[in-house]
Enzyme design. Sequence first.
Site, PDB file in Angstrom:
ATOM      1  CG  HIS A  58      -1.944  -1.160   1.279  1.00  0.00           C
ATOM      2  ND1 HIS A  58      -2.205  -1.965   2.367  1.00  0.00           N
ATOM      3  CD2 HIS A  58      -2.662  -1.739   0.059  1.00  0.00           C
ATOM      4  CE1 HIS A  58      -2.901  -2.945   1.754  1.00  0.00           C
ATOM      5  NE2 HIS A  58      -3.348  -2.782   0.572  1.00  0.00           N
ATOM      6  CD  GLU A 100      -0.725   0.543   4.374  1.00  0.00           C
ATOM      7  OE1 GLU A 100       0.013  -0.456   4.594  1.00  0.00           O
ATOM      8  OE2 GLU A 100      -2.107   0.542   4.319  1.00  0.00           O
ATOM      9  CG  HIS A 111       0.445  -3.735   5.650  1.00  0.00           C
ATOM     10  ND1 HIS A 111      -0.491  -3.338   4.430  1.00  0.00           N
ATOM     11  CD2 HIS A 111       1.054  -4.918   5.045  1.00  0.00           C
ATOM     12  CE1 HIS A 111      -0.407  -4.196   3.359  1.00  0.00           C
ATOM     13  NE2 HIS A 111       0.706  -5.379   4.011  1.00  0.00           N
ATOM     14  CD  GLU A 137      -1.492  -3.213   9.447  1.00  0.00           C
ATOM     15  OE1 GLU A 137      -1.382  -2.056   9.280  1.00  0.00           O
ATOM     16  OE2 GLU A 137      -2.019  -3.918   8.624  1.00  0.00           O
TER      17      GLU A 137
HETATM   18  C1  GEM Z   1      -4.775  -4.650   6.020  1.00  0.00           C
HETATM   19  S1  GEM Z   1      -3.587  -6.127   6.364  1.00  0.00           S
HETATM   20  C2  GEM Z   1      -4.903  -7.317   6.388  1.00  0.00           C
HETATM   21  C3  GEM Z   1      -4.892  -8.244   7.651  1.00  0.00           C
HETATM   22  N1  GEM Z   1      -6.113  -8.574   8.118  1.00  0.00           N
HETATM   23  C4  GEM Z   1      -6.188  -9.790   8.650  1.00  0.00           C
HETATM   24  N2  GEM Z   1      -7.509  -9.882   9.236  1.00  0.00           N
HETATM   25  N3  GEM Z   1      -5.466 -10.727   8.536  1.00  0.00           N
HETATM   26  C5  GEM Z   1      -5.178  -4.546   4.689  1.00  0.00           C
HETATM   27  O1  GEM Z   1      -4.537  -5.008   3.698  1.00  0.00           O
HETATM   28  O2  GEM Z   1      -6.190  -4.148   4.508  1.00  0.00           O
HETATM   29  C6  GEM Z   1      -4.454  -3.307   6.628  1.00  0.00           C
HETATM   30  C7  GEM Z   1      -3.323  -2.516   6.110  1.00  0.00           C
HETATM   31  O3  GEM Z   1      -3.769  -2.564   4.818  1.00  0.00           O
HETATM   32  O4  GEM Z   1      -2.364  -2.105   6.459  1.00  0.00           O
HETATM   33 ZN    ZN Z   2      -1.608  -1.862   4.124  1.00  0.00          ZN
END
Ligand code: GEM
Ligand code: ZN
Length: 379
Positions: A172, A175, A263, A339
Amino acid sequence: MSTAVSIASDFDGGNIVVKDASQAECIRLEIRRDIAADYFQWFYFSVTAQVGQQLGFSLENAEKASYSDAWEGYHVVASYDRESWFRIPAEYQEGQLVWQHRPEQEQVFYSYFAPYDQARHQALLASIAEHHRCEQIDSCTTVDGHSVELFKFSAGEPSTHKRKLWLIARQHPGETMAEWFMEGLLETLFTFGNDEALLAGADIYFVVNMNPDGSWAGNLRTNGAGTDLNRAWQDPSEESSPEVLMVRNAMDKIGVDMFLDIHGDEELPYVFTAGCEGNPGYSLRLQELEERFRRRYQEINPDFQSVYGYDKDEPGKADLRIACNQVGQRFDCLSFTIEMPFKDNANIPDAKEGWSPERSRNLGVSTLELMAELLPDLR
Ligand code: GEM
Ligand code: ZN
């Protein structure tokens, strides 16, 4: 008396639409959508005004952004030199993000988070290219004609017993903390990368920026085809997600013993991980590895915590389009989404900078240490 200001976003990562800048005290702005998709939240622009001039801004479409709840408690990131970034208090009022500022210099930059720009990205690539233990093992061309490089860091003798550790960042593009994280991790690996256990026991495969299309364009989540790469891992294609196809094919060829996907999260003011608890192949072995990873992570770096995070997936209900889940399932390995916050770590708040490039880099360093420690027990 008000003097007009000039606003620019015609640089890499730039994103803003000027609705009205004729009144310096109430500059009306909107965030532009991703070039080929409806997401938006990332912004980055410069303002030229008189030193000490009272400026007032409102992002008028904040309420329609991808994560509108995220504006609550969010403070704008600003810089005069694009080296040091500080926070300016903002408020989310009637669906708009508003802030006031009296710049101390003629030009000031405002951004959703400290940008990781192309110049810095190229410098990072150069530092990788010149490192004697790094080689580029694959690459692809994106929809917009940028390139994504896959590197291998390897030391000592080749051995079939070596573990294969994979790291990818910035699927993304908005980010940017993900690439700051990679910079910190790699700098440490290159400077102090003499941890014998890690060097003898593992090869590290990594991509520092999975989404150059979106990074150039100032997108929040998607590439030049409008694809959210973190929903493309089940069925990647040359047409819409060549970045994912290249990396997944390389993984199939090489194998994966551990995977980390880096992320940032717009809403939660914490560092946390999302794991593979919802995968059909999730096992007690993986659960214990995940628990150990999280427990040691917070001991090594107090910015990490495991109280706050995403809701856990129900058993068997994981979304296998997501990188972490797809790779964890495909290779029966420890696999995490890491994250970092856009706002701050609410447990250790920093009013001046909030979550920052430096803390992202430090988290990368700690993660390297943790990877070395877990290495013997990955299989
Ligand atoms: C998320 S990362 C997805 C992880 N979610 C689960 N439940 N395992 C995304 O891609 O939407 C957040 C992000 O973009 O940072
Ligand atoms: Zn992300």
